[in-house]
Design a protein around this motif. Structure first.
Motif, PDB file in Angstrom:
ATOM      1  N   TYR A 286       0.830  -1.212   0.000  1.00  0.00           N
ATOM      2  CA  TYR A 286       0.000   0.000   0.000  1.00  0.00           C
ATOM      3  C   TYR A 286       0.863   1.260   0.000  1.00  0.00           C
ATOM      4  CZ  TYR A 286      -3.758   3.176   1.585  1.00  0.00           C
ATOM      5  OH  TYR A 286      -4.658   4.197   1.705  1.00  0.00           O
ATOM      6  N   PHE A 287       1.855   1.290   0.876  1.00  0.00           N
ATOM      7  CA  PHE A 287       2.771   2.422   0.959  1.00  0.00           C
ATOM      8  C   PHE A 287       3.499   2.631  -0.369  1.00  0.00           C
ATOM      9  CE2 PHE A 287       7.064   4.033   1.708  1.00  0.00           C
ATOM     10  CZ  PHE A 287       6.804   5.206   2.385  1.00  0.00           C
ATOM     11  N   SER A 288       4.079   1.561  -0.884  1.00  0.00           N
ATOM     12  CA  SER A 288       4.888   1.645  -2.099  1.00  0.00           C
ATOM     13  C   SER A 288       4.065   2.037  -3.315  1.00  0.00           C
ATOM     14  CB  SER A 288       5.585   0.304  -2.365  1.00  0.00           C
ATOM     15  OG  SER A 288       6.421  -0.035  -1.289  1.00  0.00           O
ATOM     16  N   LEU A 289       2.939   1.370  -3.516  1.00  0.00           N
ATOM     17  CA  LEU A 289       2.112   1.668  -4.690  1.00  0.00           C
ATOM     18  C   LEU A 289       1.569   3.087  -4.657  1.00  0.00           C
ATOM     19  CD1 LEU A 289       0.101  -1.650  -5.215  1.00  0.00           C
ATOM     20  CD2 LEU A 289       2.066  -0.811  -6.524  1.00  0.00           C
ATOM     21  N   THR A 290       1.136   3.531  -3.486  1.00  0.00           N
ATOM     22  CA  THR A 290       0.589   4.878  -3.379  1.00  0.00           C
ATOM     23  C   THR A 290       1.642   5.919  -3.728  1.00  0.00           C
ATOM     24  OG1 THR A 290      -1.022   4.203  -1.712  1.00  0.00           O
ATOM     25  CG2 THR A 290      -0.507   6.546  -1.832  1.00  0.00           C
ATOM     26  N   TYR A 291       2.831   5.788  -3.175  1.00  0.00           N
ATOM     27  CA  TYR A 291       3.868   6.788  -3.448  1.00  0.00           C
ATOM     28  C   TYR A 291       4.430   6.676  -4.858  1.00  0.00           C
ATOM     29  CZ  TYR A 291       4.001   9.134   0.977  1.00  0.00           C
ATOM     30  OH  TYR A 291       3.667   9.911   2.046  1.00  0.00           O
ATOM     31  N   ILE A 292       4.734   5.468  -5.294  1.00  0.00           N
ATOM     32  CA  ILE A 292       5.318   5.308  -6.633  1.00  0.00           C
ATOM     33  C   ILE A 292       4.339   5.784  -7.697  1.00  0.00           C
ATOM     34  CG2 ILE A 292       6.053   3.605  -8.355  1.00  0.00           C
ATOM     35  CD1 ILE A 292       7.267   2.024  -5.926  1.00  0.00           C
ATOM     36  N   PHE A 293       3.102   5.293  -7.650  1.00  0.00           N
ATOM     37  CA  PHE A 293       2.136   5.676  -8.681  1.00  0.00           C
ATOM     38  C   PHE A 293       1.620   7.098  -8.501  1.00  0.00           C
ATOM     39  CE2 PHE A 293       2.052   1.063  -9.256  1.00  0.00           C
ATOM     40  CZ  PHE A 293       2.288   1.023 -10.622  1.00  0.00           C
ATOM     41  N   GLY A 294       1.641   7.604  -7.279  1.00  0.00           N
ATOM     42  CA  GLY A 294       1.293   9.011  -7.062  1.00  0.00           C
ATOM     43  C   GLY A 294       2.286   9.935  -7.734  1.00  0.00           C
ATOM     44  N   ILE A 295       3.564   9.649  -7.549  1.00  0.00           N
ATOM     45  CA  ILE A 295       4.608  10.461  -8.193  1.00  0.00           C
ATOM     46  C   ILE A 295       4.565  10.290  -9.707  1.00  0.00           C
ATOM     47  CG2 ILE A 295       7.114  10.707  -8.458  1.00  0.00           C
ATOM     48  CD1 ILE A 295       7.273   9.953  -5.405  1.00  0.00           C
ATOM     49  N   LEU A 296       4.431   9.046 -10.168  1.00  0.00           N
ATOM     50  CA  LEU A 296       4.326   8.810 -11.617  1.00  0.00           C
ATOM     51  C   LEU A 296       3.095   9.489 -12.207  1.00  0.00           C
ATOM     52  CD1 LEU A 296       5.391   5.066 -11.976  1.00  0.00           C
ATOM     53  CD2 LEU A 296       6.630   7.093 -12.779  1.00  0.00           C
ATOM     54  N   GLY A 297       1.989   9.433 -11.490  1.00  0.00           N
ATOM     55  CA  GLY A 297       0.764  10.094 -11.963  1.00  0.00           C
ATOM     56  C   GLY A 297       0.967  11.588 -12.113  1.00  0.00           C
ATOM     57  N   PHE A 298       1.626  12.199 -11.145  1.00  0.00           N
ATOM     58  CA  PHE A 298       1.896  13.643 -11.232  1.00  0.00           C
ATOM     59  C   PHE A 298       2.783  13.944 -12.427  1.00  0.00           C
ATOM     60  CE2 PHE A 298       4.154  17.554 -10.225  1.00  0.00           C
ATOM     61  CZ  PHE A 298       3.106  18.369  -9.801  1.00  0.00           C
ATOM     62  N   ILE A 299       3.840  13.161 -12.614  1.00  0.00           N
ATOM     63  CA  ILE A 299       4.761  13.375 -13.740  1.00  0.00           C
ATOM     64  C   ILE A 299       4.048  13.174 -15.072  1.00  0.00           C
ATOM     65  CG2 ILE A 299       6.813  12.429 -14.894  1.00  0.00           C
ATOM     66  CD1 ILE A 299       7.914  11.864 -12.017  1.00  0.00           C
ATOM     67  N   ILE A 300       3.242  12.126 -15.184  1.00  0.00           N
ATOM     68  CA  ILE A 300       2.492  11.897 -16.426  1.00  0.00           C
ATOM     69  C   ILE A 300       1.520  13.027 -16.660  1.00  0.00           C
ATOM     70  CG2 ILE A 300       0.775  10.391 -17.519  1.00  0.00           C
ATOM     71  CD1 ILE A 300       2.249   8.018 -16.080  1.00  0.00           C
ATOM     72  N   GLY A 301       0.849  13.485 -15.599  1.00  0.00           N
ATOM     73  CA  GLY A 301      -0.087  14.607 -15.732  1.00  0.00           C
ATOM     74  C   GLY A 301       0.590  15.851 -16.256  1.00  0.00           C
ATOM     75  N   ILE A 302       1.790  16.121 -15.808  1.00  0.00           N
ATOM     76  CA  ILE A 302       2.539  17.289 -16.305  1.00  0.00           C
ATOM     77  C   ILE A 302       2.832  17.147 -17.782  1.00  0.00           C
ATOM     78  CG2 ILE A 302       4.821  18.383 -16.233  1.00  0.00           C
ATOM     79  CD1 ILE A 302       4.750  18.170 -13.229  1.00  0.00           C
ATOM     80  N   HIS A 303       3.169  15.943 -18.216  1.00  0.00           N
ATOM     81  CA  HIS A 303       3.582  15.737 -19.599  1.00  0.00           C
ATOM     82  C   HIS A 303       2.424  15.606 -20.585  1.00  0.00           C
ATOM     83  CE1 HIS A 303       7.843  15.704 -18.915  1.00  0.00           C
ATOM     84  NE2 HIS A 303       7.661  14.908 -17.870  1.00  0.00           N
ATOM     85  N   ILE A 304       1.218  15.446 -20.088  1.00  0.00           N
ATOM     86  CA  ILE A 304       0.070  15.305 -20.999  1.00  0.00           C
ATOM     87  C   ILE A 304      -0.385  16.648 -21.514  1.00  0.00           C
ATOM     88  CG2 ILE A 304      -2.385  14.746 -21.055  1.00  0.00           C
ATOM     89  CD1 ILE A 304      -1.750  12.157 -19.763  1.00  0.00           C
TER      90      ILE A 304
END
Length: 115
Positions: free
Chosen positions: A97-115
């Motif tokens: 839970y900890f790992s997925l939330t942080y890893i995908f949260g950061i990736l989601g933010f980065i992908i959101g910036i690039h879209i």
């Protein structure tokens, strides 16, 4: 200054309402893992990344980003659920839970910036 505070406040109330609505819906599905909070935080990170890169109006960013995304995502609930998994001695679920939330949260933010 007052207008900015009202924009954030109304946005946060709306974001919290959406989060609560999704949480109530998710309780109908009996899953012994806090998926909905994780999905809310990851999707909120993605949307915030997108808004940060695309919204140029400061007042609109306060309403949508700080307000709605801030009210929608929830660090407190994340920590409560994480602690519950820990105290239930469900250490693997806690780590996932900890790992997925942080890893995908950061990736989601980065992908959101690039879209």
């Amino acid at each position: 200054m007052i207008i900015n505070s009202l924009l954030v406040g109304f946005g946060a109330a709306f974001g919290a309402y959406i989060r609560n609505f999704l949480t109530l819906i998710s309780r109908k599905v009996k899953i012994d893992f806090p998926f909905m909070t994780m999905l809310i935080n990851i999707s909120g990170s993605f949307v915030l990344g997108y808004l940060t890169a695309s919204v140029t109006d400061k007042k609109m960013l306060l309403f949508l980003g700080t307000g709605i995304c801030g009210g929608f995502t929830t660090f407190g609930t994340f920590n409560m659920e994480l602690s519950q998994l820990w105290f239930q001695r469900r250490f693997i679920s806690c780590l996932i839970y900890f790992s997925l939330t942080y890893i995908f949260g950061i990736l989601g933010f980065i992908i959101g910036i690039h879209i």
